[in-house]
Design an enzyme around this catalytic site. Structure first.
Site, mmCIF file in Angstrom:
data_model
loop_
_atom_site.group_PDB
_atom_site.id
_atom_site.type_symbol
_atom_site.label_atom_id
_atom_site.label_comp_id
_atom_site.label_asym_id
_atom_site.label_seq_id
_atom_site.Cartn_x
_atom_site.Cartn_y
_atom_site.Cartn_z
ATOM 1 N N ARG A 46 -38.137 35.183 -9.804
ATOM 2 C CA ARG A 46 -37.025 34.233 -9.953
ATOM 3 C C ARG A 46 -36.990 33.341 -8.713
ATOM 4 O O ARG A 46 -37.767 33.540 -7.789
ATOM 5 C CB ARG A 46 -35.677 34.925 -10.184
ATOM 6 C CG ARG A 46 -35.416 36.244 -9.550
ATOM 7 C CD ARG A 46 -35.178 36.274 -8.060
ATOM 8 N NE ARG A 46 -34.292 35.261 -7.554
ATOM 9 C CZ ARG A 46 -34.302 34.805 -6.336
ATOM 10 N NH1 ARG A 46 -35.184 35.261 -5.446
ATOM 11 N NH2 ARG A 46 -33.463 33.880 -5.932
ATOM 12 N N GLY A 47 -36.067 32.363 -8.724
ATOM 13 C CA GLY A 47 -36.037 31.380 -7.646
ATOM 14 C C GLY A 47 -36.891 30.193 -8.075
ATOM 15 O O GLY A 47 -38.012 30.374 -8.578
ATOM 16 N N ARG A 83 -36.523 29.983 -18.734
ATOM 17 C CA ARG A 83 -35.288 29.743 -17.970
ATOM 18 C C ARG A 83 -35.160 28.232 -17.853
ATOM 19 O O ARG A 83 -36.047 27.573 -17.307
ATOM 20 C CB ARG A 83 -35.345 30.429 -16.605
ATOM 21 C CG ARG A 83 -35.386 31.955 -16.729
ATOM 22 C CD ARG A 83 -35.026 32.640 -15.435
ATOM 23 N NE ARG A 83 -33.616 32.487 -15.103
ATOM 24 C CZ ARG A 83 -33.139 32.667 -13.868
ATOM 25 N NH1 ARG A 83 -33.947 32.967 -12.878
ATOM 26 N NH2 ARG A 83 -31.844 32.532 -13.631
ATOM 27 N N GLN A 188 -28.405 38.632 -5.945
ATOM 28 C CA GLN A 188 -29.619 38.205 -5.246
ATOM 29 C C GLN A 188 -29.380 38.139 -3.731
ATOM 30 O O GLN A 188 -30.305 38.279 -2.939
ATOM 31 C CB GLN A 188 -30.076 36.823 -5.743
ATOM 32 C CG GLN A 188 -30.621 36.808 -7.154
ATOM 33 C CD GLN A 188 -29.550 36.488 -8.182
ATOM 34 O OE1 GLN A 188 -28.390 36.816 -7.994
ATOM 35 N NE2 GLN A 188 -29.942 35.861 -9.281
ATOM 36 N N ASP A 229 -31.941 24.572 -7.489
ATOM 37 C CA ASP A 229 -32.746 24.744 -8.701
ATOM 38 C C ASP A 229 -33.159 23.409 -9.281
ATOM 39 O O ASP A 229 -34.187 23.303 -9.962
ATOM 40 C CB ASP A 229 -31.984 25.572 -9.733
ATOM 41 C CG ASP A 229 -31.971 27.015 -9.291
ATOM 42 O OD1 ASP A 229 -31.028 27.394 -8.582
ATOM 43 O OD2 ASP A 229 -32.933 27.739 -9.594
ATOM 44 N N LYS A 239 -27.382 28.204 -7.758
ATOM 45 C CA LYS A 239 -26.749 29.441 -8.216
ATOM 46 C C LYS A 239 -25.228 29.338 -8.282
ATOM 47 O O LYS A 239 -24.594 28.773 -7.392
ATOM 48 C CB LYS A 239 -27.162 30.569 -7.255
ATOM 49 C CG LYS A 239 -26.576 31.937 -7.527
ATOM 50 C CD LYS A 239 -26.824 32.437 -8.917
ATOM 51 C CE LYS A 239 -28.280 32.482 -9.306
ATOM 52 N NZ LYS A 239 -28.462 32.699 -10.766
HETATM 53 O O1 MRU Z 1 -31.175 33.043 -10.966
HETATM 54 P P1 MRU Z 1 -32.104 32.876 -9.804
HETATM 55 O O2 MRU Z 1 -32.151 34.077 -8.932
HETATM 56 O O3 MRU Z 1 -33.461 32.411 -10.224
HETATM 57 O O4 MRU Z 1 -31.440 31.715 -8.969
HETATM 58 C C1 MRU Z 1 -32.070 31.269 -7.798
HETATM 59 C C2 MRU Z 1 -31.277 30.280 -7.057
HETATM 60 O O5 MRU Z 1 -30.246 29.809 -7.498
HETATM 61 C C3 MRU Z 1 -31.860 29.783 -5.766
HETATM 62 O O6 MRU Z 1 -30.855 29.467 -4.872
HETATM 63 C C4 MRU Z 1 -32.683 28.523 -6.051
HETATM 64 O O7 MRU Z 1 -33.640 28.796 -7.028
HETATM 65 C C5 MRU Z 1 -33.342 28.022 -4.850
HETATM 66 S S1 MRU Z 1 -34.689 29.054 -4.375
HETATM 67 C C6 MRU Z 1 -35.542 28.388 -3.117
#
Ligand code: MRU
Length: 329
Positions: A46-47, A83, A188, A229, A239
């Site tokens: 994820r991320g 996603r 997270q 994102d 997030k």
């Molecule tokens: O749901 P996730 O864990 O994939 O969400 C991740 C985030 O919101 C991070 O802050 C974002 O992807 C930036 S990562 C460098």
């Protein structure tokens, strides 16, 4: 190992299973695209930047399993939709697909796809290092930086975006402390950010998301730094909970920074046109196995929120720091 990488000996995608951290450190191997899509949906990987690389390696798996063109197209569409909010996933897929299609035979396409996917993975590390260089100039010795979710090496191939800025500042001799918000409902922040910072012996204090305002009012954090994102026309999607921290930071005169690679930019699009992923009610009804809410309560569980540019002091990219944030960023 890196968060996600290609294993040349086995021809598989290897990734750290982030759902098991911090309790267990396990590597998952994906041989087929279906397994990788499942890993993405379950947030094993994820991320935003890591999703971009997962998308790229996913295309390689699709070509490797040599299907007819129509099936391949369907599979790749499924991958892109695994996603929907982080733009990096479709960026990684599209770029790899485009490179693959320059090949004439299936074998050639496969090999072009793999080369491109590996390039995207390498670029991610280099880009994060550059973000770190630019961003570290914004941090001063003694800063206490509040962060939300995980924008560290676990969200990328390595180093991290927001946490990469902190790592670079520390590498340059600055003393920086981090306040990690736990980031309900999937934690997270507590599971991943706290874990990876402790691995590097970076001082970190864990708080619940609802403590952010008190921490800022009490002067216990003097900067906020998060990832993204998707950077859109009018602001940033990140997030769920990010917007709340941005509003509070503004109210307390605390600079709010976003660190993001240009591959997360989609500035032709309005936030209104982006699908915000809504996740299942079980994430709020249960904590692990334990039921923590009546099962018949109505649940709203968006995974991301929108923060407008007027709340953001600057966006740190691999090409420099953008301060003059307005609609045509
Ligand atoms: O749901 P996730 O864990 O994939 O969400 C991740 C985030 O919101 C991070 O802050 C974002 O992807 C930036 S990562 C460098």
């Amino acid at each position: 190992m890196r968060t996600i990488e290609w294993d040349d000996k086995k021809d598989v995608v290897k990734l750290i299973d982030q759902t098991l951290l911090p309790g267990d450190y396990k590597i998952v191997e994906c041989t087929h695209l279906d397994e990788l899509i499942e890993a993405i949906k379950k947030l094993k990987v994820r991320g935003a930047p890591a999703l971009g690389v997962a998308g790229a390696f996913g295309v390689v798996l699709a070509f490797m399993n040599e299907q007819d063109e129509a099936t391949l197209k369907d599979e790749v569409e499924k991958l892109k939709k695994a996603r929907p909010t982080a733009v990096n996933l479709s960026y990684g897929v599209n770029r790899t697909l485009q490179a693959a299609m320059c090949g004439k035979s299936m074998q050639e396409r496969c090999s072009y796809a793999l080369d491109e996917a590996k390039r995207i993975a390498e670029e991610d590390v280099a880009v994060n290092r550059k973000i770190g260089e630019y961003g570290s100039a914004l941090l001063e010795d003694g800063d206490v930086v509040l962060t939300h979710c995980n924008a560290g090496r676990l969200a990328c191939v390595d180093w991290g975006t927001a946490l990469g800025v902190i790592r670079t500042a520390i590498e340059k001799g600055k003393q920086i402390e981090v306040i990690a918000c736990e980031t309900r409902p999937l934690n997270q922040g507590s599971r991943l950010t706290a874990w990876e910072l402790l691995q590097d012996e970076i001082p970190v204090t864990l708080i619940t998301d609802s403590m952010g305002a008190a921490v800022m009012r009490e002067g216990k954090a003097n900067k906020v730094l998060v990832g993204a994102d998707r950077v859109v026309k009018e602001g940033v999607l990140n997030k769920i909970g990010t917007y709340m921290h941005a509003v509070v930071a503004k109210a307390h005169g605390i600079p709010f920074y976003v660190a993001a690679p240009l591959s997360s930019f989609d500035t032709e699009r309005s936030y209104k046109a982006v699908e915000i992923e809504e996740r299942g009610p079980e994430e709020l009804l249960f904590f692990g196995e334990k039921q923590i809410a009546p099962l018949n309560v109505k649940v709203y569980n968006p995974a991301f929120d929108f923060t407008p540019f007027e709340l953001i002091e600057a966006i740190i990219t691999e090409k420099g720091v953008i301060r003059d944030l307005k609609e045509d960023v």
